[in-house]
Design an enzyme around this catalytic site. Structure first.
Site, short mmCIF file in Angstrom:
data_model
loop_
_atom_site.label_atom_id
_atom_site.label_comp_id
_atom_site.label_asym_id
_atom_site.label_seq_id
_atom_site.Cartn_x
_atom_site.Cartn_y
_atom_site.Cartn_z
N ASP A 1 1.03 3.45 -5.79
CA ASP A 1 0.86 3.77 -4.37
C ASP A 1 1.75 2.92 -3.47
O ASP A 1 1.41 2.67 -2.31
CB ASP A 1 -0.61 3.60 -3.93
CG ASP A 1 -1.55 4.34 -4.84
OD1 ASP A 1 -1.17 5.42 -5.30
OD2 ASP A 1 -2.66 3.84 -5.08
N HIS B 1 1.64 11.23 -5.49
CA HIS B 1 2.75 10.84 -4.62
C HIS B 1 2.68 11.66 -3.35
O HIS B 1 2.53 12.88 -3.40
CB HIS B 1 4.09 11.14 -5.28
CG HIS B 1 4.36 10.36 -6.51
ND1 HIS B 1 4.68 9.03 -6.49
CD2 HIS B 1 4.36 10.72 -7.79
CE1 HIS B 1 4.88 8.61 -7.72
NE2 HIS B 1 4.69 9.61 -8.53
P1 GTP Z 1 1.86 6.45 -6.94
O1 GTP Z 1 2.32 5.08 -7.07
O2 GTP Z 1 2.34 7.31 -8.04
O3 GTP Z 1 0.40 6.53 -6.80
O4 GTP Z 1 2.40 7.09 -5.54
P2 GTP Z 1 3.26 6.61 -4.34
O5 GTP Z 1 3.88 5.32 -4.68
O6 GTP Z 1 4.19 7.72 -4.01
O7 GTP Z 1 2.31 6.34 -3.11
P3 GTP Z 1 1.20 7.27 -2.41
O8 GTP Z 1 1.84 8.51 -1.96
O9 GTP Z 1 0.03 7.37 -3.27
O10 GTP Z 1 0.79 6.33 -1.19
C1 GTP Z 1 1.65 5.89 -0.23
C2 GTP Z 1 1.14 6.30 1.16
O11 GTP Z 1 1.87 5.61 2.16
C3 GTP Z 1 1.34 7.77 1.48
O12 GTP Z 1 0.32 8.21 2.33
C4 GTP Z 1 2.71 7.78 2.21
O13 GTP Z 1 2.88 8.89 3.10
C5 GTP Z 1 2.61 6.52 2.99
N1 GTP Z 1 3.88 5.82 3.23
C6 GTP Z 1 4.93 5.60 2.40
N2 GTP Z 1 5.85 4.79 2.99
C7 GTP Z 1 5.34 4.49 4.21
C8 GTP Z 1 5.79 3.66 5.28
O14 GTP Z 1 6.83 3.02 5.23
N3 GTP Z 1 5.00 3.58 6.40
C9 GTP Z 1 3.82 4.27 6.50
N4 GTP Z 1 3.13 4.14 7.61
N5 GTP Z 1 3.36 5.02 5.49
C10 GTP Z 1 4.10 5.14 4.38
P1 IMP Z 2 -6.18 6.16 -15.50
O1 IMP Z 2 -4.70 6.04 -15.52
O2 IMP Z 2 -6.67 7.42 -14.86
O3 IMP Z 2 -6.77 5.95 -16.87
O4 IMP Z 2 -6.75 4.97 -14.60
C1 IMP Z 2 -6.66 3.62 -15.03
C2 IMP Z 2 -6.46 2.70 -13.82
O5 IMP Z 2 -5.20 2.95 -13.24
C3 IMP Z 2 -7.48 2.89 -12.68
O6 IMP Z 2 -7.72 1.65 -12.07
C4 IMP Z 2 -6.75 3.81 -11.70
O7 IMP Z 2 -7.23 3.67 -10.40
C5 IMP Z 2 -5.32 3.28 -11.86
N1 IMP Z 2 -4.30 4.31 -11.53
C6 IMP Z 2 -3.85 5.28 -12.35
N2 IMP Z 2 -2.89 6.00 -11.74
C7 IMP Z 2 -2.73 5.47 -10.50
C8 IMP Z 2 -1.86 5.76 -9.39
O8 IMP Z 2 -1.04 6.68 -9.40
N3 IMP Z 2 -2.00 4.96 -8.29
C9 IMP Z 2 -2.88 3.95 -8.25
N4 IMP Z 2 -3.70 3.62 -9.25
C10 IMP Z 2 -3.64 4.38 -10.37
MG MG Z 3 -0.29 7.26 -5.29
#
Ligand code: GTP
Ligand code: IMP
Ligand code: MG
Length: 365
Positions: A12, A42
């Site tokens: 995230d 994502h």
């Molecule tokens: P995983 O690691 O695979 O879970 O996903 P991710 O890294 O793409 O992140 P995810 O989308 O779960 O969470 C990031 C959140 O922050 C989302 O709601 C994005 O829209 C938001 N986001 C990303 N960059 C920025 C930023 O620079 N500023 C703000 N305000 N929001 C952001």
């Molecule tokens: P699992 O991958 O569903 O088995 O979850 C194992 C651990 O990884 C838990 O703590 C989840 O919350 C974390 N996890 C798995 N995928 C993500 C992701 O995309 N973002 C954040 N946490 C994750």
């Molecule tokens: Mg995410």
């Protein structure tokens, strides 16, 4: 030119945003998704519409890119086909014929097994049990699933051809370094390694073919689910911080109990899980973790996201010099401690909310 993007913390970090920016700006020919499977969430914006993607590459925002999912990734056919439909990517989105398939029994076990769902706090998407079946060598592969007929390919062969022609290739990692089965906070981790070497292996690209590894960090840290979070902000260990100390003062004024500030903080920062909807735990930037993550990932580039959440005056800023002095020194401190200058700085959720310092050798100070 092959670039791998990975998360440096607990997932995230905003990789979706970083990947979609690079996919739009650099126009890679192929964008290949690696990582665990549909446990990832994502967030990507395309033409103002928000997409929470779990299976298909975030790079779909580039209409001309071919989208591939590597053999290392677990595929949930229902999720995949729904996303292909939603994103209108039929005809350019394919999975490797050797991807392992998540079935109902895997999702059921991920929810009913107390160790996984309650102690580890899994996403209940069936990833852990499906990877276990893969290790048992009983799991179904994509090439054996009729629903996926017409969606399978040989990802390494396609990538090799593009690389040999000198095309740009982008490889998307998922989750984050501290969730790695090898290097994370075991047992509170996901079901596979998440570092750049495994991400490359997931799509079948050898280490000598990788030009750049970009590690993404949020300007602070979040974690969803169980397990240690060394720098977690809670009533006991609140460190002095521009935003957090302000928030505490506000909580006191509003009569909010200190113990509830953590939820308030997550709410304030809008830190809610993309897949599970759970509030994320929040903490100070963890330098020790970040350094280790840079080391194991072999990082050549650094991306920092969500700077605007800590410094709201920086929202949407696109030039380094326009950042406030507080934000600049906060960033410079991170760069100094990590020994790597940021090449991308994200200042908002939109693709255009980005400071891009990759060209002209970055910045001077
Ligand atoms: P995983 O690691 O695979 O879970 O996903 P991710 O890294 O793409 O992140 P995810 O989308 O779960 O969470 C990031 C959140 O922050 C989302 O709601 C994005 O829209 C938001 N986001 C990303 N960059 C920025 C930023 O620079 N500023 C703000 N305000 N929001 C952001
Ligand atoms: P699992 O991958 O569903 O088995 O979850 C194992 C651990 O990884 C838990 O703590 C989840 O919350 C974390 N996890 C798995 N995928 C993500 C992701 O995309 N973002 C954040 N946490 C994750
Ligand atoms: Mg995410």
């Amino acid at each position: 030119m092959v670039t791998v993007i990975v998360g440096g913390q607990f997932g995230d970090e905003g990789k979706g945003k970083i990947i979609s920016y690079i996919a739009t700006k650099d126009k890679p020919k192929i964008i290949a998704r690696a990582g665990i499977g549909p446990n990832a969430g994502h967030t990507v914006y395309k033409n103002g519409k928000r997409y929470a993607l779990r299976m298909i590459p975030c790079g779909f925002v580039n209409d001309r890119a071919r989208l591939l999912i590597g053999a290392g990734v677990l595929v949930d056919p229902k999720v995949l086909l729904k996303e292909i439909k939603e994103t209108k990517t039929k005809g350019r989105c394919f999975v490797d014929k050797r991807c392992a398939i998540i079935e109902q029994k895997h999702r059921d076990l991920d929810s009913s097994n107390k160790h996984l769902s309650e102690i580890i706090g899994s996403t209940k998407t069936g990833c852990g049990p499906a990877n276990a079946d893969r290790v048992y060598r009983t799991v179904k592969l994509a090439q054996d699933v009729p629903e996926l007929k017409g969606y399978v390919t040989d990802v390494p062969l396609e990538l090799d051809e593009a690389i040999n022609k000198g095309e740009k290739v982008l490889i998307e990692g998922t989750q984050g370094f501290a969730l790695s089965l090898y290097y994370g906070t075991y047992p509170f981790v996901t079901s596979k390694d998440t570092s750049a070497s495994t991400i490359a292996a997931d799509v079948g690209v050898g280490p000598t073919k990788i030009d750049d590894v970009m590690v993404t960090f949020k300007a602070y840290i979040t974690r969803v689910g169980g397990g240690p979070l060394r720098t977690e902000i809670n009533a006991g260990n609140i460190k002095k911080h521009v935003l957090w100390s302000n928030l505490l003062k506000k909580a006191k004024k509003d009569g909010i109990d200190k113990r509830d500030v953590n939820t308030t903080l997550a709410e304030y920062l809008d830190e809610k899980g993309t897949v599970t909807g759970r509030y994320r735990r929040v903490g100070n930037f963890d330098f020790e973790l970040a350094k280790y993550s840079i080391m194991v990932n072999g990082a050549t580039q650094l991306a920092v996201t969500c700077l605007d959440k800590l410094f709201p005056e920086c929202f949407g800023v696109r030039g380094f010099e326009e950042l406030s002095n507080n934000a600049k020194s906060y960033l410079k401190n991170i760069e100094k401690k990590l020994g790597l200058k940021a090449s991308l700085i994200s200042t908002g959720p939109d693709i255009n909310h980005m400071i891009d310092l990759r060209q002209n050798g970055g910045r001077k100070s």
